[in-house]
Write a protein that holds these residues in place. Sequence first.
Motif, short mmCIF file in Angstrom:
data_model
loop_
_atom_site.label_atom_id
_atom_site.label_comp_id
_atom_site.label_asym_id
_atom_site.label_seq_id
_atom_site.Cartn_x
_atom_site.Cartn_y
_atom_site.Cartn_z
N SER A 167 -17.26 33.74 0.97
CA SER A 167 -16.34 33.38 -0.11
C SER A 167 -15.35 32.27 0.21
N ARG A 168 -15.55 31.55 1.32
CA ARG A 168 -14.56 30.54 1.71
C ARG A 168 -15.07 29.13 1.46
N LEU A 169 -14.23 28.30 0.84
CA LEU A 169 -14.50 26.88 0.65
C LEU A 169 -13.50 26.10 1.50
N VAL A 170 -14.01 25.25 2.41
CA VAL A 170 -13.15 24.45 3.28
C VAL A 170 -13.20 23.00 2.83
N VAL A 171 -12.05 22.41 2.55
CA VAL A 171 -11.94 21.02 2.13
C VAL A 171 -11.14 20.28 3.21
N THR A 172 -11.76 19.28 3.82
CA THR A 172 -11.11 18.48 4.85
C THR A 172 -10.80 17.10 4.30
N ILE A 173 -9.53 16.74 4.30
CA ILE A 173 -9.07 15.48 3.71
C ILE A 173 -8.84 14.44 4.81
N VAL A 174 -9.23 13.20 4.52
CA VAL A 174 -8.87 12.06 5.37
C VAL A 174 -7.91 11.20 4.56
N GLU A 175 -6.69 11.07 5.04
CA GLU A 175 -5.68 10.32 4.31
C GLU A 175 -5.73 8.83 4.65
N ARG A 176 -5.28 8.03 3.71
CA ARG A 176 -5.12 6.60 3.98
C ARG A 176 -3.99 6.40 4.98
N SER A 177 -4.16 5.43 5.86
CA SER A 177 -3.16 5.18 6.90
C SER A 177 -2.27 4.01 6.50
N PRO A 178 -0.96 4.22 6.35
CA PRO A 178 -0.06 3.11 6.02
C PRO A 178 0.10 2.18 7.21
N ILE A 179 -0.17 0.89 6.99
CA ILE A 179 -0.11 -0.06 8.11
C ILE A 179 0.96 -1.13 7.92
N GLY A 180 1.61 -1.14 6.76
CA GLY A 180 2.65 -2.15 6.55
C GLY A 180 3.26 -2.05 5.17
N THR A 181 4.40 -2.71 5.02
CA THR A 181 5.04 -2.80 3.72
C THR A 181 5.09 -4.25 3.27
N VAL A 182 5.03 -4.44 1.97
CA VAL A 182 5.14 -5.78 1.38
C VAL A 182 6.29 -5.75 0.38
N GLN A 183 7.19 -6.71 0.50
CA GLN A 183 8.35 -6.73 -0.39
C GLN A 183 7.93 -7.13 -1.80
N VAL A 184 8.38 -6.35 -2.78
CA VAL A 184 8.12 -6.60 -4.19
C VAL A 184 9.44 -6.45 -4.94
N PRO A 185 9.51 -6.87 -6.22
CA PRO A 185 10.78 -6.76 -6.95
C PRO A 185 11.37 -5.36 -6.96
N ALA A 186 10.50 -4.33 -6.95
CA ALA A 186 11.01 -2.95 -7.01
C ALA A 186 11.40 -2.40 -5.65
N GLY A 187 11.16 -3.16 -4.58
CA GLY A 187 11.48 -2.67 -3.25
C GLY A 187 10.40 -3.08 -2.26
N TYR A 188 9.77 -2.10 -1.63
CA TYR A 188 8.73 -2.36 -0.65
C TYR A 188 7.53 -1.45 -0.93
N ASP A 189 6.38 -2.08 -1.17
CA ASP A 189 5.14 -1.32 -1.34
C ASP A 189 4.57 -0.97 0.03
N VAL A 190 4.34 0.29 0.25
CA VAL A 190 3.69 0.74 1.49
C VAL A 190 2.19 0.72 1.25
N MET A 191 1.45 0.00 2.13
CA MET A 191 0.03 -0.24 1.88
C MET A 191 -0.84 0.20 3.05
N ASP A 192 -2.11 0.44 2.72
CA ASP A 192 -3.08 0.64 3.79
C ASP A 192 -3.79 -0.67 4.06
N ALA A 193 -4.75 -0.68 4.98
CA ALA A 193 -5.40 -1.92 5.38
C ALA A 193 -6.24 -2.54 4.26
N ALA A 194 -6.61 -1.75 3.26
CA ALA A 194 -7.39 -2.26 2.15
C ALA A 194 -6.52 -2.83 1.03
#
Length: 240
Positions: free
Chosen positions: A104-131
């Motif tokens: 009866s067990r369902l195992v879900v393994t997640i791989v998260e996106r890795s933040p590698i940098g921020t880019v300044q935008v009018p609203a502040g700083y967008d945190v982005m991954d390599a893509a």
Amino acid sequence: MSVLGDEARRFTWRARRRRRILLWIAAALAALVAFVAVAVYSPIMSVREIVVFGAERVDKAQVDASLADLNGQPLALVTNEDVETRLQSYVLVQSYSIRVEPPSRLVVTIVERSPIGTVQVPAGYDVMDAAGVVLWTQPEPAADIPTLELDGQGVDSEAFASAAAVSLALPVEFRSGVAAVTAKSIDDVRLTMRSGAEVVWGSAEESDRKAEVLAALVAATAEQSISSYDVSSPETPVTR
């Protein structure tokens, strides 16, 4: 007794034998189908526990809530598509895998996106991954990942690709000590350390080797006053 009569009896016996065999096969198939149906649709083999691994930045409680309606569904019939429809709205989730553990067990393994940098935008700083995927936006530069300075170019530029590749090559612990990655072109990438030291990186080629050399240099000169490192030629690095 006539030969014809003997032949008729043999034919009748063979026909009865074939019918018995066919009946046995049909009964076996029916039993197998019934067994599979009971195994698949029985409440005992339904999802009663969902375990999520890999949720660090993404809100695990929200992920649990999104998957909750899978409880009670036949375990053997839960598919990747079932999970995808429930997780596709989570930007931080790059990929996932599922595993069923009867009964009866369902195992879900997640791989998260890795933040590698921020880019300044009018609203502040967008945190982005390599893509170039925006993971979240915050008002101030991040304290543990570098700001990507792209000389006015966008995230679809070669400058961003180079800066992202360089930042991604840095070990996570070392990356937190980098304040900025500046990419004026694909061949002119520089780092600014939080210590104030400048790093001439050159192109994004051999970034893994350059990252290894730079980390070793920084560790070896920790007690010295170093203003710049040059790892553009990683086999002949220079410190000043």
